[in-house]
Write a protein that holds these residues in place. Structure first.
Motif, short mmCIF file in Angstrom:
data_model
loop_
_atom_site.label_atom_id
_atom_site.label_comp_id
_atom_site.label_asym_id
_atom_site.label_seq_id
_atom_site.Cartn_x
_atom_site.Cartn_y
_atom_site.Cartn_z
N ALA A 172 0.90 -1.25 -0.02
CA ALA A 172 0.00 0.02 -0.04
C ALA A 172 0.63 1.29 0.02
O ALA A 172 0.48 2.37 -0.52
CB ALA A 172 -0.97 -0.03 1.14
N LEU A 173 1.90 1.16 0.58
CA LEU A 173 2.84 2.57 0.41
C LEU A 173 4.07 2.25 -0.07
O LEU A 173 4.94 1.45 -0.04
CB LEU A 173 3.16 2.60 2.09
CG LEU A 173 4.35 3.84 2.20
CD1 LEU A 173 3.88 4.86 1.65
CD2 LEU A 173 4.84 3.98 3.66
N GLY A 174 4.09 2.96 -1.24
CA GLY A 174 5.22 2.94 -2.52
C GLY A 174 4.96 2.03 -3.54
O GLY A 174 5.00 2.49 -4.76
N HIS A 193 -8.14 0.22 -3.53
CA HIS A 193 -8.52 -0.12 -1.98
C HIS A 193 -8.29 0.99 -0.89
O HIS A 193 -7.50 1.98 -1.44
CB HIS A 193 -7.66 -1.24 -1.64
CG HIS A 193 -8.03 -1.93 -0.19
ND1 HIS A 193 -7.78 -1.33 0.95
CD2 HIS A 193 -8.62 -2.80 0.21
CE1 HIS A 193 -8.21 -2.10 2.08
NE2 HIS A 193 -9.02 -3.09 1.52
N GLY A 194 -9.24 1.36 0.06
CA GLY A 194 -9.01 2.35 0.80
C GLY A 194 -7.61 2.54 1.47
O GLY A 194 -7.11 3.64 1.60
N ALA A 195 -7.03 1.53 1.76
CA ALA A 195 -5.55 1.50 2.14
C ALA A 195 -4.58 2.11 1.10
O ALA A 195 -3.76 2.76 1.68
CB ALA A 195 -5.20 -0.10 2.60
N VAL A 196 -4.79 1.78 0.11
CA VAL A 196 -3.79 2.34 -1.07
C VAL A 196 -4.40 3.88 -1.31
O VAL A 196 -3.50 4.74 -1.38
CB VAL A 196 -4.16 1.43 -2.56
CG1 VAL A 196 -3.50 2.30 -3.53
CG2 VAL A 196 -3.48 0.08 -2.25
N GLU A 336 -6.70 1.01 9.01
CA GLU A 336 -8.12 1.46 9.65
C GLU A 336 -8.85 1.85 8.68
O GLU A 336 -9.99 2.16 8.83
CB GLU A 336 -7.83 2.35 10.96
CG GLU A 336 -7.13 3.69 10.67
CD GLU A 336 -5.60 3.62 10.50
OE1 GLU A 336 -4.97 4.53 10.40
OE2 GLU A 336 -5.08 2.39 10.54
N GLU A 337 -8.04 2.56 7.79
CA GLU A 337 -9.05 3.15 6.54
C GLU A 337 -9.81 2.11 5.90
O GLU A 337 -10.78 2.52 5.60
CB GLU A 337 -8.11 3.61 5.51
CG GLU A 337 -8.67 4.30 4.35
CD GLU A 337 -9.09 5.71 4.55
OE1 GLU A 337 -9.67 6.41 3.76
OE2 GLU A 337 -8.86 6.06 5.65
#
Length: 354
Positions: A172-174, A193-196, A336-337
């Protein structure tokens, strides 16, 4: 020694600070926002200005974070510290530490191939180089990005012709943002996705161009997903969140896809070899570019790298750490997102995947 390994991480006694500590400390100098390098609980953090938004998303609004531009020196108790681009993710930095004429550089995670989502890696000369070795074996050699993304686009187009959605998993990060920046948005609509999306918003606000994306939760129950690209964290795979997309084709983008067995274990249709870490030849070239006389090798395949360096005349040693290389970490920072949106939590069992 200017730095030494302790039970809390790399410590500079002269400056009284730690670099990427894995336990809370008074002052932490952070290479980047992945959770195995940026951990909660320290009293104060120093990081790059480029990565400020993602670091604050990772650490929370109440964290005491000081940021500096790349190359801008800071004096910490008489020790000169500066951050230099590592090319891993947005804001990723190498930490240069100088005291009484001695220079050490801690690489954090890094890659030397440029991509549009972060500042490119810059070699920094030093006496001692502390390097990662996530993919420190000769088998790991990456193809150029243009070839990898051509393969991803071809897979997406084929799925679109067949009326299927394409579910592409990336940390999700990067990694997710690198995928979004590299795919061809003319092929079809892109969903995240919300986390992304939460971290992609940080990239946009930092000035990194991203294609338009949509929230799949906003579509009606019987929405036709044919031709859509969906970028999601890997821990969303196999969860109820995926059911809405029907008979979708799945793929995973990671350096581990270089080994076929990893793709089978991920249970995906396709594997695309795309890593945010150096491969074997780039690792050796990066070490050489520092002109370091001594090399500390941390997380990853440490022993093969140490052996190669010693055989080629360098002082090298393996240093244990709690940094974990390319796993599922990016999901943890923003779990949590997804939960808040009714999506399955992407909170993984580990705190290190990127």
């Amino acid at each position: 020694m200017l730095l030494r390994s302790t039970d809390r991480g790399l410590y500079c006694e002269a400056g009284d600070f730690h670099v990427d500590p894995w336990l809370p400390v008074d002052r932490a100098v952070i290479t980047h926002a992945h959770g195995d390098h940026a951990r909660w609980g320290s009293r104060a953090y120093l990081g790059s200005r480029e990565g400020e938004r993602v670091l604050r998303t990772r650490m929370g609004a109440d964290a005491r974070i000081q940021t500096v531009d790349f190359g801008e020196p800071v004096e910490i108790n008489g020790v000169r510290v500066s951050l230099h681009p590592a090319g891993h993710i947005l804001g990723s930095a190498q930490v240069r530490v100088e005291h009484r004429g001695e220079v050490w550089v801690v690489s954090g995670d890094y890659k030397t191939e440029a991509d549009p989502t972060c500042s490119p890696f810059e070699p920094v000369r030093c006496h001692t180089f502390v390097t990662e070795s996530t993919f420190g074996l000769p088998i790991y050699r990456w193809r150029p990005d243009r070839e990898v993304f051509a393969g991803i686009d071809a897979w997406w187009r084929r799925n679109a012709r067949e009326g299927r959605a394409s579910l592409l998993f990336g940390y999700a990060l990067g990694k997710a943002q690198r995928l979004l920046a590299g795919i061809d948005p003319s092929i079809g609509p892109i969903y995240t996705h919300g986390a992304v999306e939460r971290l992609t918003a940080d990239y946009r606000e930092t000035g990194i161009p991203m294609p338009p994306t949509r929230n799949p939760m906003g579509e009606p129950r019987k929405h036709d997903w044919g031709g859509a690209m969906v970028v999601a964290p890997p821990s969303a795979h196999g969860t109820p969140w995926m059911r809405r997309f029907g008979n979708a084709s799945t793929a995973f983008a990671s350096g581990w896809m270089r080994v076929r067995g990893h793709r089978r274990r991920r249970s995906v249709d396709r594997g695309f070899v795309l890593s945010d870490h150096v491969d074997w030849p780039s690792l050796l070239a990066a070490i050489a570019a520092t002109e370091a006389e001594c090399v500390w090798v941390t997380h990853g395949y440490r022993e093969p790298v140490v052996r190669w360096l010693r055989e080629h005349g360098l002082q090298a040693q393996s240093v244990a750490s709690r940094w974990e290389g390319e796993t599922d970490e990016g999901d943890v920072a923003v779990a949590e997102e997804g939960t808040a949106e009714g999506e399955t939590s992407t909170e993984g069992a580990t705190d290190a995947q990127k």
